[in-house]
Design an enzyme around this catalytic site. Structure first.
Site, PDB file in Angstrom:
ATOM      1  N   ARG A  25     -19.167   5.132  32.234  1.00  0.00           N
ATOM      2  CA  ARG A  25     -20.441   4.514  31.733  1.00  0.00           C
ATOM      3  C   ARG A  25     -20.695   3.092  31.758  1.00  0.00           C
ATOM      4  O   ARG A  25     -19.350   2.576  31.976  1.00  0.00           O
ATOM      5  CB  ARG A  25     -20.818   5.354  30.362  1.00  0.00           C
ATOM      6  CG  ARG A  25     -20.407   6.660  30.544  1.00  0.00           C
ATOM      7  CD  ARG A  25     -22.133   7.117  31.068  1.00  0.00           C
ATOM      8  NE  ARG A  25     -21.794   8.800  30.507  1.00  0.00           N
ATOM      9  CZ  ARG A  25     -22.189   9.452  31.354  1.00  0.00           C
ATOM     10  NH1 ARG A  25     -21.164   9.402  32.963  1.00  0.00           N
ATOM     11  NH2 ARG A  25     -22.564  10.779  31.307  1.00  0.00           N
ATOM     12  N   ASN A  90     -20.051  11.772  17.026  1.00  0.00           N
ATOM     13  CA  ASN A  90     -20.676  11.425  17.802  1.00  0.00           C
ATOM     14  C   ASN A  90     -19.384   9.865  18.149  1.00  0.00           C
ATOM     15  O   ASN A  90     -19.185   9.273  17.275  1.00  0.00           O
ATOM     16  CB  ASN A  90     -21.525  10.712  18.474  1.00  0.00           C
ATOM     17  CG  ASN A  90     -22.585  10.452  19.606  1.00  0.00           C
ATOM     18  OD1 ASN A  90     -22.093  10.377  20.495  1.00  0.00           O
ATOM     19  ND2 ASN A  90     -23.790  10.927  19.186  1.00  0.00           N
ATOM     20  N   CYS A  91     -19.610   9.787  19.525  1.00  0.00           N
ATOM     21  CA  CYS A  91     -19.148   8.464  19.813  1.00  0.00           C
ATOM     22  C   CYS A  91     -17.581   7.932  19.772  1.00  0.00           C
ATOM     23  O   CYS A  91     -17.028   6.980  19.697  1.00  0.00           O
ATOM     24  CB  CYS A  91     -19.767   6.919  18.727  1.00  0.00           C
ATOM     25  SG  CYS A  91     -20.784   6.734  18.206  1.00  0.00           S
ATOM     26  N   GLU A  92     -16.796   9.383  19.497  1.00  0.00           N
ATOM     27  CA  GLU A  92     -15.241   9.282  19.634  1.00  0.00           C
ATOM     28  C   GLU A  92     -14.886   8.253  21.044  1.00  0.00           C
ATOM     29  O   GLU A  92     -13.596   7.446  21.437  1.00  0.00           O
ATOM     30  CB  GLU A  92     -14.508  10.086  19.858  1.00  0.00           C
ATOM     31  CG  GLU A  92     -14.625  10.855  20.289  1.00  0.00           C
ATOM     32  CD  GLU A  92     -15.925  11.828  20.637  1.00  0.00           C
ATOM     33  OE1 GLU A  92     -16.006  11.636  21.640  1.00  0.00           O
ATOM     34  OE2 GLU A  92     -17.306  12.081  19.650  1.00  0.00           O
ATOM     35  N   ASP A  93     -15.498   9.041  22.368  1.00  0.00           N
ATOM     36  CA  ASP A  93     -14.872   8.092  23.553  1.00  0.00           C
ATOM     37  C   ASP A  93     -15.430   6.650  23.594  1.00  0.00           C
ATOM     38  O   ASP A  93     -13.957   5.830  24.233  1.00  0.00           O
ATOM     39  CB  ASP A  93     -15.839   8.831  24.685  1.00  0.00           C
ATOM     40  CG  ASP A  93     -17.540   9.151  24.341  1.00  0.00           C
ATOM     41  OD1 ASP A  93     -17.577   8.375  23.072  1.00  0.00           O
ATOM     42  OD2 ASP A  93     -18.064  10.119  24.887  1.00  0.00           O
ATOM     43  N   SER A 133     -25.723  15.852  22.371  1.00  0.00           N
ATOM     44  CA  SER A 133     -26.587  14.604  23.137  1.00  0.00           C
ATOM     45  C   SER A 133     -27.752  15.229  23.182  1.00  0.00           C
ATOM     46  O   SER A 133     -28.737  14.781  23.776  1.00  0.00           O
ATOM     47  CB  SER A 133     -26.356  15.207  24.570  1.00  0.00           C
ATOM     48  OG  SER A 133     -26.072  16.270  25.694  1.00  0.00           O
ATOM     49  N   SER A 134     -28.287  17.202  22.447  1.00  0.00           N
ATOM     50  CA  SER A 134     -29.655  17.784  22.843  1.00  0.00           C
ATOM     51  C   SER A 134     -30.117  16.635  21.646  1.00  0.00           C
ATOM     52  O   SER A 134     -31.725  16.691  21.300  1.00  0.00           O
ATOM     53  CB  SER A 134     -29.965  18.632  22.869  1.00  0.00           C
ATOM     54  OG  SER A 134     -28.927  19.196  21.618  1.00  0.00           O
ATOM     55  N   HIS A 138     -29.715  11.383  19.508  1.00  0.00           N
ATOM     56  CA  HIS A 138     -28.525  10.701  20.572  1.00  0.00           C
ATOM     57  C   HIS A 138     -28.487   9.551  20.912  1.00  0.00           C
ATOM     58  O   HIS A 138     -27.083   8.419  20.676  1.00  0.00           O
ATOM     59  CB  HIS A 138     -28.159  11.780  21.443  1.00  0.00           C
ATOM     60  CG  HIS A 138     -27.560  11.655  22.650  1.00  0.00           C
ATOM     61  ND1 HIS A 138     -25.528  12.047  21.706  1.00  0.00           N
ATOM     62  CD2 HIS A 138     -26.857  10.937  23.796  1.00  0.00           C
ATOM     63  CE1 HIS A 138     -24.816  12.079  23.033  1.00  0.00           C
ATOM     64  NE2 HIS A 138     -25.285  11.319  23.934  1.00  0.00           N
ATOM     65  N   ARG A 142     -25.467   6.272  19.467  1.00  0.00           N
ATOM     66  CA  ARG A 142     -24.430   5.824  20.582  1.00  0.00           C
ATOM     67  C   ARG A 142     -24.617   3.923  20.793  1.00  0.00           C
ATOM     68  O   ARG A 142     -23.942   3.138  21.260  1.00  0.00           O
ATOM     69  CB  ARG A 142     -24.159   6.616  22.099  1.00  0.00           C
ATOM     70  CG  ARG A 142     -23.824   7.332  22.024  1.00  0.00           C
ATOM     71  CD  ARG A 142     -24.295   8.679  22.908  1.00  0.00           C
ATOM     72  NE  ARG A 142     -23.058   8.231  23.811  1.00  0.00           N
ATOM     73  CZ  ARG A 142     -21.958   8.324  23.703  1.00  0.00           C
ATOM     74  NH1 ARG A 142     -21.167   9.095  22.315  1.00  0.00           N
ATOM     75  NH2 ARG A 142     -21.115   8.159  24.653  1.00  0.00           N
TER      76      ARG A 142
END
Length: 206
Positions: A25, A90-93, A133-134, A138, A142
């Protein structure tokens, strides 16, 4: 898919200081009241610009020490990142990708070879409306994570983007993808993983 995963794992064993991923990404930079605002970009933007700076963690390899540091560091900034990830689910990646880039002088993650990326771009079936992501929030969540985490990890003047897909005589190179491993020209800037670990043991994020 097992051969594809092996491809990424082999690259990681040669570069244990880096994060090696399969799902790239990127971030987008815009001007916001005399300051730069970073936002999250989907794969479509990564493919269109042919640039990336982040890898998702659902397919990735990294040294377990990074996970230990992430979960045990009492630094206020790391704690605030953990809190944001927990509260938003969310956002751990993004957090992990940016953390490894911070410790490796702002270099983006490595990627498995292109053929391996294509073989692993398979998503598990999730009933419509139930996936993270739905959510209608979302993207905005991010976006905030990318901007906030970049500030906390001091990456806004440091994180490099890299070419995503490479071409050979006009055709996509199946055995190359993403940034290359350090060359002789930038090797002097590369920190050996043992040096990173020793530095980390002596100092917290500054």
């Amino acid at each position: 898919p097992c051969n594809a995963i092996d491809d990424g794992f082999f690259k990681w064993t040669q570069n244990p200081d880096r994060m090696v991923g399969f799902d790239a990404r990127s971030h987008t930079i815009s001007l916001d009241k005399n300051s730069t605002k970073w936002s999250y970009s989907y794969l479509s933007t990564t493919e269109k610009t042919n640039q990336y700076s982040i890898t998702l963690s659902r397919y990735s390899f990294l040294h377990r020490d990074y996970l230990y540091w992430y979960y045990t560091d009492n630094d206020e900034r790391i704690a605030s990142i953990r809190k944001a990830v927990t509260s938003n689910l969310n956002c751990e990646d993004i957090a992990m990708s940016f953390m490894v880039s911070y410790y490796t002088d702002g270099r983006p993650p490595l990627l498995a070879d292109y053929w391996a990326l294509r073989m692993t771009q398979i998503k598990l079936y999730i009933e419509d409306g139930t996936g993270i992501s739905s959510s209608i929030h979302h993207k905005s969540i991010r976006d905030t994570c990318v901007d906030d985490f970049a500030i906390l990890f001091h990456l806004k003047d440091k994180l490099r983007t890299a070419q995503y897909v490479h071409y050979n005589h006009g055709d996509v190179s199946m055995f190359q993808c993403g940034t290359s491993v350090a060359t002789n020209n930038d090797y002097k800037h590369q920190k050996d993983y043992n040096i990173i670990r020793n530095d980390r043991q002596k100092n917290h994020i500054e």
